[in-house]
Scaffold this active site. Structure first.
Site, mmCIF file in Angstrom:
data_model
loop_
_atom_site.group_PDB
_atom_site.id
_atom_site.type_symbol
_atom_site.label_atom_id
_atom_site.label_comp_id
_atom_site.label_asym_id
_atom_site.label_seq_id
_atom_site.Cartn_x
_atom_site.Cartn_y
_atom_site.Cartn_z
ATOM 1 N N HIS A 34 54.824 25.445 -6.520
ATOM 2 C CA HIS A 34 54.282 24.143 -6.156
ATOM 3 C C HIS A 34 55.340 23.117 -5.797
ATOM 4 C CE1 HIS A 34 50.682 25.897 -7.827
ATOM 5 N NE2 HIS A 34 51.246 26.004 -9.015
ATOM 6 N N GLU A 42 52.702 31.346 -6.287
ATOM 7 C CA GLU A 42 52.064 30.210 -6.952
ATOM 8 C C GLU A 42 53.175 29.220 -7.259
ATOM 9 O OE1 GLU A 42 49.182 30.590 -10.387
ATOM 10 O OE2 GLU A 42 50.038 28.612 -10.776
ATOM 11 N N ASP A 49 55.200 30.355 -10.759
ATOM 12 C CA ASP A 49 54.563 29.086 -11.120
ATOM 13 C C ASP A 49 55.621 27.990 -11.246
ATOM 14 O OD1 ASP A 49 52.541 27.245 -11.510
ATOM 15 O OD2 ASP A 49 51.748 28.176 -13.337
HETATM 16 MN MN MN Z 1 50.370 26.692 -10.926
#
Ligand code: MN
Length: 327
Positions: free
Chosen positions: A10, A8, A287
């Site tokens: 980005h 995850e 993340d």
């Molecule tokens: Mn995320």
């Protein structure tokens, strides 16, 4: 642990960068925006330092999902996917890709996913919650009947679909009025995504397409913690739940869902998730750049779980799920 896979993670293109402004405060925007626009510099250093072999990259949020002009949404998705394909081609051992999809139009989304998987070897798709289609107030959730042909394509392509969070639109967010701190990752992201996932489970989607693989982040967006109650509330009445699906919600959660550790670096929560969904369906993630790679890795590498579970969650589950070659 060396050789971790994280999924995850980005990046932004200039057209979607400002979607991430305002989430974490102005003071950190210079840092956050630089992190989002970087692929091969600081990101690789973070991965090297903390034992991450490969990141599966995805566009920031809400990006494509918030572009209610369908043609424009399709254009930005393609632009982002083309850019990402080029970046992955430069260093495929360290980077793989999830497609951004214009789910404002399920048919366009199916075609774009097919293009990304067949032409570029993308590992699946990551979508930022519901799509606003046509008007800003038209929020489409993917359990709706018009999306079922799209899901048929996803199943046929045999790639996972990451259901990533976004905030509810302002008109649907009255519960947070005067409490803006609850928006985003604090609470609203998880609430929004958990309800979306439950809609999909209750709709019968997974009876029709039993081989769909859905990934949700942040240790399952609260779902593992609530799974028993979802299926067992008021059990004494003997009344069947009023949804279209044939089985218990937990059955779909176990069969069709995988969860990641993104942004939720807490051993107590991980152990609950392991007891509910099993270590085979949990995948390490950070993340980045919204969370720190060191926070994710330092926690995960020393969490009180067995080494065999650490290897599964850190690497081999993802290798298998995303067909990343030799384990
Ligand atoms: Mn995320």
């Amino acid at each position: 642990m060396q050789g971790k896979i994280a999924l995850e993670e980005h990046f932004a293109i200039p057209e979607t960068l400002m979607d991430s402004a305002g989430f974490l405060g102005e003071a950190v925007w210079p840092e956050l925006s630089a992190r989002l626009l970087d692929i091969h510099g600081r990101r690789i250093q973070e991965m090297d330092k903390h034992g991450i072999e490969t990141m599966i990259l995805s566009l920031n949020a809400p990006a494509v999902q918030a572009i209610h002009d369908v043609k424009k949404a399709n254009e930005i998705a393609k632009r982002s996917n083309d850019f990402l394909a080029e970046q992955v081609a430069k260093n495929p051992k360290r980077f793989q890709a999830f497609a951004a999809l214009p789910l404002q139009d399920p048919d366009l989304a199916a075609r774009e996913l097919e293009r990304c998987v067949k032409d570029f070897g993308f590992r699946g798709a990551l979508t930022n919650g519901f799509s606003q289609a046509g008007t800003p107030d038209t929020c489409l959730y993917y359990d709706l009947p018009q999306f079922w042909p799209f899901w048929e394509t996803v199943q046929k392509l045999d790639v996972p679909f990451y259901l990533h969070p976004r905030n509810p639109i302002a008109a649907w967010a009255q519960i947070y009025e005067g409490h803006n701190w609850l928006l985003g990752p604090t609470w609203a992201f998880g609430q929004e995504t958990a309800v979306h996932a439950l809609r999909m489970m209750g709709s019968g989607l997974f009876d029709a397409y039993p081989r769909l693989k859905i990934v949700v982040g942040h240790m399952g967006e609260g779902l593992p913690y609530s799974m028993w109650r979802i299926d067992n509330r008021n059990a004494w009445t003997g009344v069947s739940p009023n949804y279209k699906a044939k089985r218990k919600i937990a059955d779909y959660f176990h069969a069709n869902f995988w969860i990641t550790t993104s942004g939720n670096f807490r051993t107590q929560t991980l152990i609950d998730a392991m007891l509910e969904i099993g270590a085979d369906h949990i995948l390490f993630s950070a993340d980045w750049p919204f969370e720190n790679v060191d926070h994710a890795a330092n926690w995960f590498d020393t969490a009180s779980i067995s080494e065999s579970d650490r290897i599964k969650i850190g690497r081999t589950n993802s290798m298998r799920l995303f067909k990343l070659g030799n384990e």
